[in-house]
Scaffold this motif. Structure first.
Motif, PDB file in Angstrom:
ATOM      1  N   VAL A   1      60.218  31.722  15.379  1.00 58.81           N
ATOM      2  CA  VAL A   1      60.736  32.266  14.119  1.00 58.81           C
ATOM      3  C   VAL A   1      60.020  31.644  12.915  1.00 58.81           C
ATOM      4  CG1 VAL A   1      62.807  32.388  12.665  1.00 58.81           C
ATOM      5  CG2 VAL A   1      62.972  32.864  15.101  1.00 58.81           C
ATOM      6  N   ASP A   2      59.492  30.443  13.084  1.00 58.15           N
ATOM      7  CA  ASP A   2      58.786  29.781  11.986  1.00 58.15           C
ATOM      8  C   ASP A   2      57.595  30.607  11.507  1.00 58.15           C
ATOM      9  OD1 ASP A   2      58.382  27.364  10.279  1.00 58.15           O
ATOM     10  OD2 ASP A   2      56.493  27.267  11.382  1.00 58.15           O
ATOM     11  N   HIS A   3      57.009  31.418  12.397  1.00 54.91           N
ATOM     12  CA  HIS A   3      55.900  32.288  11.991  1.00 54.91           C
ATOM     13  C   HIS A   3      56.365  33.348  10.999  1.00 54.91           C
ATOM     14  CE1 HIS A   3      52.764  30.834  14.750  1.00 54.91           C
ATOM     15  NE2 HIS A   3      53.773  30.567  15.553  1.00 54.91           N
TER      16      HIS A   3
ATOM     17  N   ARG B   1      57.119  36.466  21.431  1.00 60.51           N
ATOM     18  CA  ARG B   1      57.406  35.035  21.553  1.00 60.51           C
ATOM     19  C   ARG B   1      58.892  34.765  21.337  1.00 60.51           C
ATOM     20  NH1 ARG B   1      53.523  31.102  18.315  1.00 60.51           N
ATOM     21  NH2 ARG B   1      54.994  29.677  19.337  1.00 60.51           N
ATOM     22  N   ILE B   2      59.504  35.488  20.401  1.00 67.03           N
ATOM     23  CA  ILE B   2      60.941  35.320  20.153  1.00 67.03           C
ATOM     24  C   ILE B   2      61.728  35.730  21.390  1.00 67.03           C
ATOM     25  CG2 ILE B   2      62.888  36.225  18.827  1.00 67.03           C
ATOM     26  CD1 ILE B   2      60.994  36.350  16.404  1.00 67.03           C
TER      27      ILE B   2
ATOM     28  N   GLU C   1      49.843  41.391  15.305  1.00 68.46           N
ATOM     29  CA  GLU C   1      50.277  40.010  15.091  1.00 68.46           C
ATOM     30  C   GLU C   1      51.803  39.919  15.100  1.00 68.46           C
ATOM     31  OE1 GLU C   1      48.341  37.386  14.853  1.00 68.46           O
ATOM     32  OE2 GLU C   1      46.474  38.532  14.998  1.00 68.46           O
ATOM     33  N   LEU C   2      52.468  40.861  14.447  1.00 67.14           N
ATOM     34  CA  LEU C   2      53.932  40.834  14.404  1.00 67.14           C
ATOM     35  C   LEU C   2      54.528  41.120  15.776  1.00 67.14           C
ATOM     36  CD1 LEU C   2      54.551  42.634  11.004  1.00 67.14           C
ATOM     37  CD2 LEU C   2      54.881  40.217  11.517  1.00 67.14           C
TER      38      LEU C   2
ATOM     39  N   ASN D   1      64.633  28.324  25.007  1.00 66.67           N
ATOM     40  CA  ASN D   1      65.638  27.434  24.425  1.00 66.67           C
ATOM     41  C   ASN D   1      65.543  27.522  22.905  1.00 66.67           C
ATOM     42  OD1 ASN D   1      63.443  25.609  23.623  1.00 66.67           O
ATOM     43  ND2 ASN D   1      63.380  25.049  25.795  1.00 66.67           N
ATOM     44  N   GLY D   2      66.436  26.781  22.234  1.00 64.49           N
ATOM     45  CA  GLY D   2      66.476  26.838  20.789  1.00 64.49           C
ATOM     46  C   GLY D   2      65.208  26.344  20.127  1.00 64.49           C
ATOM     47  N   ALA D   3      64.579  25.318  20.709  1.00 61.62           N
ATOM     48  CA  ALA D   3      63.345  24.787  20.123  1.00 61.62           C
ATOM     49  C   ALA D   3      62.226  25.820  20.175  1.00 61.62           C
ATOM     50  CB  ALA D   3      62.936  23.501  20.851  1.00 61.62           C
ATOM     51  N   ASP D   4      62.092  26.504  21.317  1.00 64.86           N
ATOM     52  CA  ASP D   4      61.083  27.558  21.425  1.00 64.86           C
ATOM     53  C   ASP D   4      61.363  28.672  20.429  1.00 64.86           C
ATOM     54  OD1 ASP D   4      59.837  26.195  23.430  1.00 64.86           O
ATOM     55  OD2 ASP D   4      60.641  27.413  25.070  1.00 64.86           O
TER      56      ASP D   4
END
Length: 244
Positions: free
Chosen positions: A122-124, A108-109, A101-102, A114-117
């Protein structure tokens, strides 16, 4: 006449069925892939036994679809039976499933465009309730408390786990309210970049015209002064020489 459409689907029973192969060529291709042909009052259809392993079902259905499409048949195949559209499986990690999972979060990071992605990825990690850091902090804290429950004299070891939980909490505090800044990542330098691109697109003669001459940078003369100076330099001197 266009070839008929063939639909390959999974049924509730677990069997994979191909319908629409009414001609001999498509029937032969399906049988070659591994399907069994059935002819009854429902008509001709092809199926895989329910006991077929899932990996074999996917491989056979995908291979059959490839052959049929090569023969110019239109094939409808769900993503669950299409090896080309299935996401790669997470490698078996035994008891370390959290690592997978990590790793997905890390991927994904790194793939953020872009910054939104980036912020969403990072929200995870940073979500105050469901983020990975909060779960890690909670686990470390629980480990320290349980060490005390199992053996009171191991307080030093319990404290080490408690300190580690506090370090994670400090990391969370350091990154709190970073969502807005993350979303702005990559936007601050855009005007400068666009200006540099526009400058590089200027024709050579325009770019030369916009470039200050090194000589002009040292001396700035008006046209009249420049003319006078040039004339003075060109006119021979009539001053009398020394008397003999």
């Amino acid at each position: 006449m266009p070839a008929p459409s063939i639909i390959i689907t999974s049924e509730f029973s677990g069997s994979v069925v191909a319908k629409g192969a009414t001609d001999n060529l498509s029937a032969q291709l399906l049988k070659h892939a591994g399907f069994q042909q059935i002819d009854d009052w429902h008509g001709r259809r092809h199926r895989l036994p329910t006991t077929t392993p899932i990996a074999d079902k996917v491989a056979i259905a995908s291979h059959a679809a490839e052959m049929l499409r090569a023969a110019r048949y239109e094939v409808v195949l769900p993503p669950s039976l299409d090896t080309a559209r299935m996401s790669p499986p997470v490698p078996a990690l035994g008891p370390y499933a959290a690592r997978g999972e990590l790793l997905q979060i890390t991927d994904r990071i790194r793939a953020a465009e872009n910054g939104a992605d980036l912020q969403r990825a990072v929200d995870h990690l940073l979500h105050p309730e469901h983020g990975a850091l909060e779960r890690i902090r909670e686990a470390l804290e629980a480990a320290g408390e349980h060490i005390n429950d199992l053996h009171e004299e191991e307080y030093a070891l319990a404290d080490r786990f408690g300190f580690a939980a506090e370090f994670v909490s400090s990391a969370q505090s350091e990154l709190v309210d970073s969502e807005v800044e993350l979303r702005r990542v990559g936007n601050a330098h855009q005007p400068h970049t666009e200006s540099r691109i526009r400058s590089s697109m200027l024709p050579d003669h325009q770019e030369a015209a916009l470039t200050t001459s090194p000589a002009a940078a040292k001396v700035s003369l008006s046209p009249s002064v420049a003319t006078t100076t040039a004339c003075t330099a060109a006119r021979p001197s009539h001053a009398p020489g020394p008397r003999r």
